[in-house]
Write a protein that holds these residues in place. Sequence first.
Motif, PDB file in Angstrom:
ATOM      1  N   SER A  97       0.816  -1.209   0.000  1.00 53.19           N
ATOM      2  CA  SER A  97       0.000   0.000   0.000  1.00 53.19           C
ATOM      3  C   SER A  97       0.856   1.267   0.000  1.00 53.19           C
ATOM      4  O   SER A  97       0.389   2.337   0.350  1.00 53.19           O
ATOM      5  N   TYR A  98       2.114   1.161  -0.388  1.00 51.18           N
ATOM      6  CA  TYR A  98       2.967   2.341  -0.488  1.00 51.18           C
ATOM      7  C   TYR A  98       2.341   3.368  -1.427  1.00 51.18           C
ATOM      8  O   TYR A  98       1.805   3.037  -2.490  1.00 51.18           O
ATOM      9  N   ARG A  99       2.476   4.624  -1.024  1.00 48.88           N
ATOM     10  CA  ARG A  99       2.127   5.721  -1.920  1.00 48.88           C
ATOM     11  C   ARG A  99       3.411   6.134  -2.634  1.00 48.88           C
ATOM     12  O   ARG A  99       4.360   6.603  -1.993  1.00 48.88           O
ATOM     13  N   VAL A 100       3.458   5.929  -3.930  1.00 46.57           N
ATOM     14  CA  VAL A 100       4.667   6.159  -4.708  1.00 46.57           C
ATOM     15  C   VAL A 100       4.492   7.395  -5.585  1.00 46.57           C
ATOM     16  O   VAL A 100       3.530   7.486  -6.367  1.00 46.57           O
ATOM     17  N   GLY A 101       5.394   8.330  -5.450  1.00 48.08           N
ATOM     18  CA  GLY A 101       5.411   9.467  -6.354  1.00 48.08           C
ATOM     19  C   GLY A 101       6.214   9.120  -7.591  1.00 48.08           C
ATOM     20  O   GLY A 101       7.293   8.530  -7.487  1.00 48.08           O
ATOM     21  N   LEU A 102       5.686   9.418  -8.762  1.00 45.43           N
ATOM     22  CA  LEU A 102       6.391   9.145 -10.012  1.00 45.43           C
ATOM     23  C   LEU A 102       6.864  10.480 -10.582  1.00 45.43           C
ATOM     24  O   LEU A 102       6.068  11.283 -11.076  1.00 45.43           O
ATOM     25  N   ALA A 103       8.181  10.734 -10.477  1.00 41.19           N
ATOM     26  CA  ALA A 103       8.763  11.994 -10.932  1.00 41.19           C
ATOM     27  C   ALA A 103       9.258  11.845 -12.355  1.00 41.19           C
ATOM     28  O   ALA A 103      10.025  10.923 -12.664  1.00 41.19           O
ATOM     29  N   PHE A 104       8.870  12.770 -13.236  1.00 40.99           N
ATOM     30  CA  PHE A 104       9.196  12.647 -14.657  1.00 40.99           C
ATOM     31  C   PHE A 104       9.242  14.023 -15.311  1.00 40.99           C
ATOM     32  O   PHE A 104       8.697  15.008 -14.788  1.00 40.99           O
ATOM     33  N   ASN A 105       9.887  14.065 -16.464  1.00 43.46           N
ATOM     34  CA  ASN A 105       9.819  15.221 -17.360  1.00 43.46           C
ATOM     35  C   ASN A 105       9.161  14.775 -18.652  1.00 43.46           C
ATOM     36  O   ASN A 105       9.545  13.756 -19.229  1.00 43.46           O
ATOM     37  N   LEU A 106       8.192  15.525 -19.104  1.00 37.93           N
ATOM     38  CA  LEU A 106       7.348  15.101 -20.212  1.00 37.93           C
ATOM     39  C   LEU A 106       7.709  15.817 -21.513  1.00 37.93           C
ATOM     40  O   LEU A 106       7.978  17.019 -21.522  1.00 37.93           O
ATOM     41  N   LYS A 107       7.713  15.056 -22.592  1.00 34.34           N
ATOM     42  CA  LYS A 107       7.866  15.668 -23.914  1.00 34.34           C
ATOM     43  C   LYS A 107       6.670  16.585 -24.172  1.00 34.34           C
ATOM     44  O   LYS A 107       5.521  16.206 -23.955  1.00 34.34           O
ATOM     45  N   LYS A 108       6.946  17.798 -24.674  1.00 32.98           N
ATOM     46  CA  LYS A 108       5.893  18.773 -24.920  1.00 32.98           C
ATOM     47  C   LYS A 108       5.701  19.092 -26.399  1.00 32.98           C
ATOM     48  O   LYS A 108       4.869  19.917 -26.756  1.00 32.98           O
ATOM     49  N   GLY A 109       6.523  18.472 -27.242  1.00 34.13           N
ATOM     50  CA  GLY A 109       6.431  18.791 -28.657  1.00 34.13           C
ATOM     51  C   GLY A 109       7.051  20.125 -29.000  1.00 34.13           C
ATOM     52  O   GLY A 109       6.680  20.770 -29.990  1.00 34.13           O
ATOM     53  N   GLY A 165       0.002  -3.122  -6.316  1.00 30.02           N
ATOM     54  CA  GLY A 165      -0.726  -2.590  -5.171  1.00 30.02           C
ATOM     55  C   GLY A 165      -0.324  -1.211  -4.703  1.00 30.02           C
ATOM     56  O   GLY A 165      -0.847  -0.734  -3.690  1.00 30.02           O
ATOM     57  N   CYS A 166       0.584  -0.556  -5.400  1.00 28.21           N
ATOM     58  CA  CYS A 166       0.997   0.792  -4.993  1.00 28.21           C
ATOM     59  C   CYS A 166      -0.035   1.824  -5.441  1.00 28.21           C
ATOM     60  O   CYS A 166      -0.721   1.644  -6.454  1.00 28.21           O
ATOM     61  N   ARG A 167      -0.119   2.906  -4.699  1.00 26.16           N
ATOM     62  CA  ARG A 167      -0.909   4.056  -5.112  1.00 26.16           C
ATOM     63  C   ARG A 167       0.057   5.088  -5.682  1.00 26.16           C
ATOM     64  O   ARG A 167       1.039   5.436  -5.026  1.00 26.16           O
ATOM     65  N   VAL A 168      -0.211   5.558  -6.855  1.00 32.20           N
ATOM     66  CA  VAL A 168       0.764   6.364  -7.586  1.00 32.20           C
ATOM     67  C   VAL A 168       0.294   7.806  -7.716  1.00 32.20           C
ATOM     68  O   VAL A 168      -0.852   8.067  -8.109  1.00 32.20           O
ATOM     69  N   GLU A 169       1.191   8.729  -7.373  1.00 29.78           N
ATOM     70  CA  GLU A 169       0.959  10.157  -7.570  1.00 29.78           C
ATOM     71  C   GLU A 169       1.893  10.642  -8.674  1.00 29.78           C
ATOM     72  O   GLU A 169       3.118  10.473  -8.572  1.00 29.78           O
ATOM     73  N   LEU A 170       1.341  11.223  -9.724  1.00 28.51           N
ATOM     74  CA  LEU A 170       2.161  11.744 -10.811  1.00 28.51           C
ATOM     75  C   LEU A 170       2.734  13.098 -10.419  1.00 28.51           C
ATOM     76  O   LEU A 170       1.989  14.014 -10.039  1.00 28.51           O
ATOM     77  N   LEU A 171       4.080  13.213 -10.526  1.00 17.79           N
ATOM     78  CA  LEU A 171       4.777  14.425 -10.101  1.00 17.79           C
ATOM     79  C   LEU A 171       5.660  14.925 -11.242  1.00 17.79           C
ATOM     80  O   LEU A 171       6.850  14.586 -11.327  1.00 17.79           O
ATOM     81  N   GLU A 172       5.088  15.701 -12.131  1.00 18.99           N
ATOM     82  CA  GLU A 172       5.904  16.239 -13.213  1.00 18.99           C
ATOM     83  C   GLU A 172       6.957  17.167 -12.624  1.00 18.99           C
ATOM     84  O   GLU A 172       6.663  18.032 -11.797  1.00 18.99           O
ATOM     85  N   ALA A 173       8.205  16.978 -13.061  1.00 22.50           N
ATOM     86  CA  ALA A 173       9.337  17.693 -12.452  1.00 22.50           C
ATOM     87  C   ALA A 173       9.534  19.054 -13.102  1.00 22.50           C
ATOM     88  O   ALA A 173      10.562  19.349 -13.711  1.00 22.50           O
ATOM     89  N   ASP A 174       8.524  19.911 -12.928  1.00 26.62           N
ATOM     90  CA  ASP A 174       8.613  21.271 -13.427  1.00 26.62           C
ATOM     91  C   ASP A 174       8.799  22.217 -12.245  1.00 26.62           C
ATOM     92  O   ASP A 174       9.153  21.787 -11.142  1.00 26.62           O
TER      93      ASP A 174
END
Length: 340
Positions: free
Chosen positions: A10-22, A51-60
């Motif tokens: 049941s970990y809450r996992v933050g997913l840190a990423f940089n997204l292509k913007k075109g 089973g993880c809960r994921v929070e999307l964290l764009e690295a802006d």
Amino acid sequence: MIELESEASSYRVGLAFNLKKGIKGSVEDIEAEYDSIDTVMAIKNALESIGCRVELLEADHSFLDKLRQAHVDIVFNIAEGLGGRGREAHIPAILSFLGIPFTGSDETTLCIALDKALTKRLLTSFRILTPKYQLISHEGERIRRDLRFPLIVKPNAEGSSKGISSMAVVDNMEQFKSLLERNFRLYGQPMLIEEFIPGREFTVGVIGNGREARVFTPMEIVYKEDRDGKNIYSFEVKKDYKRYVEYVCPPDLSPELQKKLMDIAAKIYRVLQCRDFARMDFRMSNDNRFYFIEINPLPGLAPGYSDYPMIAEFCGVEYNTVIKMILNSALKRYGMAPVM
């Protein structure tokens, strides 16, 4: 201390990423290092499948606010950073400062590894073989007399073959000066020049830490067309890899040579203090010597495209399992219960 719920899954996992913007720029590969939303969602789905809960964290520039609101137990980091030679260290440095666990190598390893010349200088002190090289800071700087053509020219602090085009290998001073001028103008940073090693090309993935670290069987990049022995894994090739290359794993190497390559990869992983996962590139000369080219301690995880998950799949480890293994490697480092 981090307070966890009773079940590790049941970990809450933050997913840190940089997204292509075109974004359109002066170069086609301006966003080469960033991830597509498809990759982000593939990792999210893989984490949720265990089973993880994921929070999307764009690295802006709003990353800190999003991080504070998310209350995560650990961050799964694939963020490349927004700019500068130390950009891959941005998110790990913030997380280290705040005491938040995260996957992958720390800010120091990422800073060193993104600087190709610095990495080579460090590894040569540990007797890791690498092509002769020189860091060129400005156009008028003279080449070392002991460097011999052909040479390959590349930006010193880029990943994903950014700045490495089909023209990157030069045969004479005229070609070299022309390419150097172009690269300085387009990428605005010091250029690494190194002797080009004719021969075969391999990439090696590592996963885990300490005695549990696993070196995957090397994958060979085999070019479908021979350009006078000067094929390189350029941005153009990676973008349309099915047209230009075939991936062979296991490669046609003797057991002794394969073990030697894997041992070198394991040593580099330890020397640079990589954590959880990394991938590194080698050339094998015609006299069967392995030359270290570069390392990526934050390798791409795009399913069906990036080299790292391809290597794992060749070795019998499917995509969701790779994501789980990376997460568990990090959890164990922090003394947290792995997910099952």
